[in-house]
Design a protein around this motif. Sequence first.
Motif, PDB file in Angstrom:
ATOM      1  N   ARG A 128      -2.439  36.760  15.779  1.00  0.00           N
ATOM      2  CA  ARG A 128      -3.670  36.339  16.420  1.00  0.00           C
ATOM      3  C   ARG A 128      -3.510  36.571  17.900  1.00  0.00           C
ATOM      4  O   ARG A 128      -2.443  36.368  18.444  1.00  0.00           O
ATOM      5  CB  ARG A 128      -3.935  34.856  16.160  1.00  0.00           C
ATOM      6  CG  ARG A 128      -4.258  34.595  14.733  1.00  0.00           C
ATOM      7  CD  ARG A 128      -4.618  33.180  14.521  1.00  0.00           C
ATOM      8  NE  ARG A 128      -4.899  33.033  13.103  1.00  0.00           N
ATOM      9  CZ  ARG A 128      -5.479  32.002  12.588  1.00  0.00           C
ATOM     10  NH1 ARG A 128      -5.835  30.997  13.337  1.00  0.00           N
ATOM     11  NH2 ARG A 128      -5.706  31.944  11.300  1.00  0.00           N
ATOM     12  N   ALA A 129      -4.580  37.001  18.532  1.00  0.00           N
ATOM     13  CA  ALA A 129      -4.518  37.260  19.961  1.00  0.00           C
ATOM     14  C   ALA A 129      -5.872  36.977  20.576  1.00  0.00           C
ATOM     15  O   ALA A 129      -6.881  36.968  19.897  1.00  0.00           O
ATOM     16  CB  ALA A 129      -4.111  38.707  20.210  1.00  0.00           C
ATOM     17  N   ALA A 130      -5.867  36.711  21.850  1.00  0.00           N
ATOM     18  CA  ALA A 130      -7.115  36.489  22.582  1.00  0.00           C
ATOM     19  C   ALA A 130      -7.127  37.413  23.785  1.00  0.00           C
ATOM     20  O   ALA A 130      -6.111  37.631  24.424  1.00  0.00           O
ATOM     21  CB  ALA A 130      -7.211  35.039  23.029  1.00  0.00           C
ATOM     22  N   LEU A 131      -8.286  37.943  24.077  1.00  0.00           N
ATOM     23  CA  LEU A 131      -8.458  38.848  25.200  1.00  0.00           C
ATOM     24  C   LEU A 131      -9.704  38.423  25.942  1.00  0.00           C
ATOM     25  O   LEU A 131     -10.745  38.233  25.346  1.00  0.00           O
ATOM     26  CB  LEU A 131      -8.619  40.279  24.677  1.00  0.00           C
ATOM     27  CG  LEU A 131      -9.129  41.336  25.636  1.00  0.00           C
ATOM     28  CD1 LEU A 131      -8.029  41.677  26.627  1.00  0.00           C
ATOM     29  CD2 LEU A 131      -9.539  42.564  24.871  1.00  0.00           C
ATOM     30  N   ALA A 132      -9.622  38.271  27.242  1.00  0.00           N
ATOM     31  CA  ALA A 132     -10.803  37.941  28.044  1.00  0.00           C
ATOM     32  C   ALA A 132     -11.130  39.135  28.916  1.00  0.00           C
ATOM     33  O   ALA A 132     -10.324  39.564  29.722  1.00  0.00           O
ATOM     34  CB  ALA A 132     -10.551  36.710  28.897  1.00  0.00           C
ATOM     35  N   SER A 133     -12.299  39.689  28.716  1.00  0.00           N
ATOM     36  CA  SER A 133     -12.775  40.780  29.558  1.00  0.00           C
ATOM     37  C   SER A 133     -13.649  40.146  30.622  1.00  0.00           C
ATOM     38  O   SER A 133     -14.597  39.445  30.311  1.00  0.00           O
ATOM     39  CB  SER A 133     -13.575  41.767  28.717  1.00  0.00           C
ATOM     40  OG  SER A 133     -14.135  42.755  29.526  1.00  0.00           O
ATOM     41  N   LEU A 175     -12.935  39.150  14.143  1.00  0.00           N
ATOM     42  CA  LEU A 175     -13.173  39.246  15.576  1.00  0.00           C
ATOM     43  C   LEU A 175     -14.291  38.287  15.937  1.00  0.00           C
ATOM     44  O   LEU A 175     -15.367  38.346  15.356  1.00  0.00           O
ATOM     45  CB  LEU A 175     -13.559  40.677  15.960  1.00  0.00           C
ATOM     46  CG  LEU A 175     -14.035  40.919  17.390  1.00  0.00           C
ATOM     47  CD1 LEU A 175     -12.949  40.569  18.399  1.00  0.00           C
ATOM     48  CD2 LEU A 175     -14.486  42.368  17.555  1.00  0.00           C
ATOM     49  N   ALA A 176     -14.026  37.396  16.875  1.00  0.00           N
ATOM     50  CA  ALA A 176     -15.035  36.470  17.387  1.00  0.00           C
ATOM     51  C   ALA A 176     -15.255  36.765  18.859  1.00  0.00           C
ATOM     52  O   ALA A 176     -14.303  36.961  19.614  1.00  0.00           O
ATOM     53  CB  ALA A 176     -14.577  35.029  17.204  1.00  0.00           C
ATOM     54  N   VAL A 177     -16.528  36.798  19.268  1.00  0.00           N
ATOM     55  CA  VAL A 177     -16.904  37.051  20.663  1.00  0.00           C
ATOM     56  C   VAL A 177     -17.536  35.780  21.192  1.00  0.00           C
ATOM     57  O   VAL A 177     -18.441  35.227  20.577  1.00  0.00           O
ATOM     58  CB  VAL A 177     -17.912  38.221  20.771  1.00  0.00           C
ATOM     59  CG1 VAL A 177     -18.302  38.457  22.217  1.00  0.00           C
ATOM     60  CG2 VAL A 177     -17.340  39.481  20.143  1.00  0.00           C
ATOM     61  N   SER A 178     -17.054  35.301  22.335  1.00  0.00           N
ATOM     62  CA  SER A 178     -17.611  34.086  22.924  1.00  0.00           C
ATOM     63  C   SER A 178     -17.584  34.192  24.446  1.00  0.00           C
ATOM     64  O   SER A 178     -16.952  35.068  25.009  1.00  0.00           O
ATOM     65  CB  SER A 178     -16.830  32.848  22.463  1.00  0.00           C
ATOM     66  OG  SER A 178     -15.477  32.937  22.846  1.00  0.00           O
ATOM     67  N   ARG A 199     -18.615  34.061  34.812  1.00  0.00           N
ATOM     68  CA  ARG A 199     -18.365  34.054  33.383  1.00  0.00           C
ATOM     69  C   ARG A 199     -17.553  35.265  32.948  1.00  0.00           C
ATOM     70  O   ARG A 199     -17.433  36.255  33.676  1.00  0.00           O
ATOM     71  CB  ARG A 199     -19.687  34.026  32.601  1.00  0.00           C
ATOM     72  CG  ARG A 199     -20.563  32.832  32.903  1.00  0.00           C
ATOM     73  CD  ARG A 199     -19.900  31.497  32.654  1.00  0.00           C
ATOM     74  NE  ARG A 199     -19.498  31.346  31.268  1.00  0.00           N
ATOM     75  CZ  ARG A 199     -18.649  30.430  30.832  1.00  0.00           C
ATOM     76  NH1 ARG A 199     -18.090  29.570  31.670  1.00  0.00           N
ATOM     77  NH2 ARG A 199     -18.326  30.348  29.558  1.00  0.00           N
ATOM     78  N   ALA A 200     -17.011  35.182  31.754  1.00  0.00           N
ATOM     79  CA  ALA A 200     -16.238  36.260  31.148  1.00  0.00           C
ATOM     80  C   ALA A 200     -16.576  36.314  29.663  1.00  0.00           C
ATOM     81  O   ALA A 200     -17.190  35.406  29.124  1.00  0.00           O
ATOM     82  CB  ALA A 200     -14.740  36.003  31.331  1.00  0.00           C
ATOM     83  N   MET A 201     -16.179  37.377  29.020  1.00  0.00           N
ATOM     84  CA  MET A 201     -16.319  37.502  27.577  1.00  0.00           C
ATOM     85  C   MET A 201     -14.936  37.351  26.971  1.00  0.00           C
ATOM     86  O   MET A 201     -13.974  37.973  27.426  1.00  0.00           O
ATOM     87  CB  MET A 201     -16.908  38.864  27.207  1.00  0.00           C
ATOM     88  CG  MET A 201     -17.046  39.045  25.719  1.00  0.00           C
ATOM     89  SD  MET A 201     -17.988  40.511  25.239  1.00  0.00           S
ATOM     90  CE  MET A 201     -17.342  41.769  26.305  1.00  0.00           C
ATOM     91  N   ARG A 202     -14.840  36.534  25.941  1.00  0.00           N
ATOM     92  CA  ARG A 202     -13.568  36.285  25.261  1.00  0.00           C
ATOM     93  C   ARG A 202     -13.628  36.895  23.873  1.00  0.00           C
ATOM     94  O   ARG A 202     -14.591  36.692  23.143  1.00  0.00           O
ATOM     95  CB  ARG A 202     -13.315  34.784  25.160  1.00  0.00           C
ATOM     96  CG  ARG A 202     -12.008  34.432  24.494  1.00  0.00           C
ATOM     97  CD  ARG A 202     -11.853  32.906  24.422  1.00  0.00           C
ATOM     98  NE  ARG A 202     -10.579  32.544  23.890  1.00  0.00           N
ATOM     99  CZ  ARG A 202      -9.460  32.421  24.572  1.00  0.00           C
ATOM    100  NH1 ARG A 202      -9.472  32.646  25.881  1.00  0.00           N
ATOM    101  NH2 ARG A 202      -8.344  32.077  24.003  1.00  0.00           N
ATOM    102  N   LEU A 203     -12.593  37.649  23.541  1.00  0.00           N
ATOM    103  CA  LEU A 203     -12.461  38.229  22.205  1.00  0.00           C
ATOM    104  C   LEU A 203     -11.258  37.596  21.536  1.00  0.00           C
ATOM    105  O   LEU A 203     -10.167  37.599  22.102  1.00  0.00           O
ATOM    106  CB  LEU A 203     -12.240  39.743  22.286  1.00  0.00           C
ATOM    107  CG  LEU A 203     -13.235  40.547  23.110  1.00  0.00           C
ATOM    108  CD1 LEU A 203     -12.835  42.014  23.109  1.00  0.00           C
ATOM    109  CD2 LEU A 203     -14.632  40.372  22.581  1.00  0.00           C
ATOM    110  N   GLU A 204     -11.459  37.066  20.361  1.00  0.00           N
ATOM    111  CA  GLU A 204     -10.341  36.536  19.573  1.00  0.00           C
ATOM    112  C   GLU A 204     -10.288  37.352  18.295  1.00  0.00           C
ATOM    113  O   GLU A 204     -11.263  37.412  17.555  1.00  0.00           O
ATOM    114  CB  GLU A 204     -10.547  35.056  19.277  1.00  0.00           C
ATOM    115  CG  GLU A 204     -10.500  34.222  20.550  1.00  0.00           C
ATOM    116  CD  GLU A 204     -10.588  32.742  20.265  1.00  0.00           C
ATOM    117  OE1 GLU A 204      -9.709  32.240  19.534  1.00  0.00           O
ATOM    118  OE2 GLU A 204     -11.527  32.119  20.756  1.00  0.00           O
ATOM    119  N   PHE A 205      -9.143  38.004  18.085  1.00  0.00           N
ATOM    120  CA  PHE A 205      -9.023  38.882  16.935  1.00  0.00           C
ATOM    121  C   PHE A 205      -7.766  38.586  16.149  1.00  0.00           C
ATOM    122  O   PHE A 205      -6.783  38.072  16.682  1.00  0.00           O
ATOM    123  CB  PHE A 205      -9.069  40.353  17.359  1.00  0.00           C
ATOM    124  CG  PHE A 205      -8.111  40.718  18.464  1.00  0.00           C
ATOM    125  CD1 PHE A 205      -6.828  41.133  18.191  1.00  0.00           C
ATOM    126  CD2 PHE A 205      -8.522  40.647  19.786  1.00  0.00           C
ATOM    127  CE1 PHE A 205      -5.953  41.469  19.210  1.00  0.00           C
ATOM    128  CE2 PHE A 205      -7.668  40.990  20.817  1.00  0.00           C
ATOM    129  CZ  PHE A 205      -6.370  41.399  20.526  1.00  0.00           C
TER     130      PHE A 205
END
Length: 131
Positions: A12-17, A53-56, A64-70
């Motif tokens: 599991r990983a999280a990425l914030a763009s 994949l969840a986008v929040s 603000r930022a976009m967070r991807l959890e995959f």
Amino acid sequence: MRRQGAVETSRRAALASVLALLVVTSAAAQTRELDDFATVATWTAAPSEGVTLAVSSDAGPAGRAMRLEFDFHGRGGWAAIRKPIAVELPPNYEFSFRIRGEAPAETLEFKLVDPSGDNVWWSVRRDFDFP
């Protein structure tokens, strides 16, 4: 983002763009913000089969930022996000964005597709280490 290497146990990983910009280089350089991520409702999660994949929305360093959890669930695949953007590009342009994440080295891809879907501009960074 495409998973590299052998199949591993569930990851599991999280990425914030954080920020997406279009920088137009001409006689007078212009910068145009394409998304401030005040909402991520216009983005679509598009993972390969078997990948979640969840986008929040999340907090960024300035706004603000976009967070991807995959999660690749121990197998290969990819986790993509998509958003249609109508923009006329000059001959000389640059896209920039900030990324931070907690993930192993991955392949990071950025693609632009024309309205026909036949023409794709594609930038690939293999073994990208997320800051």
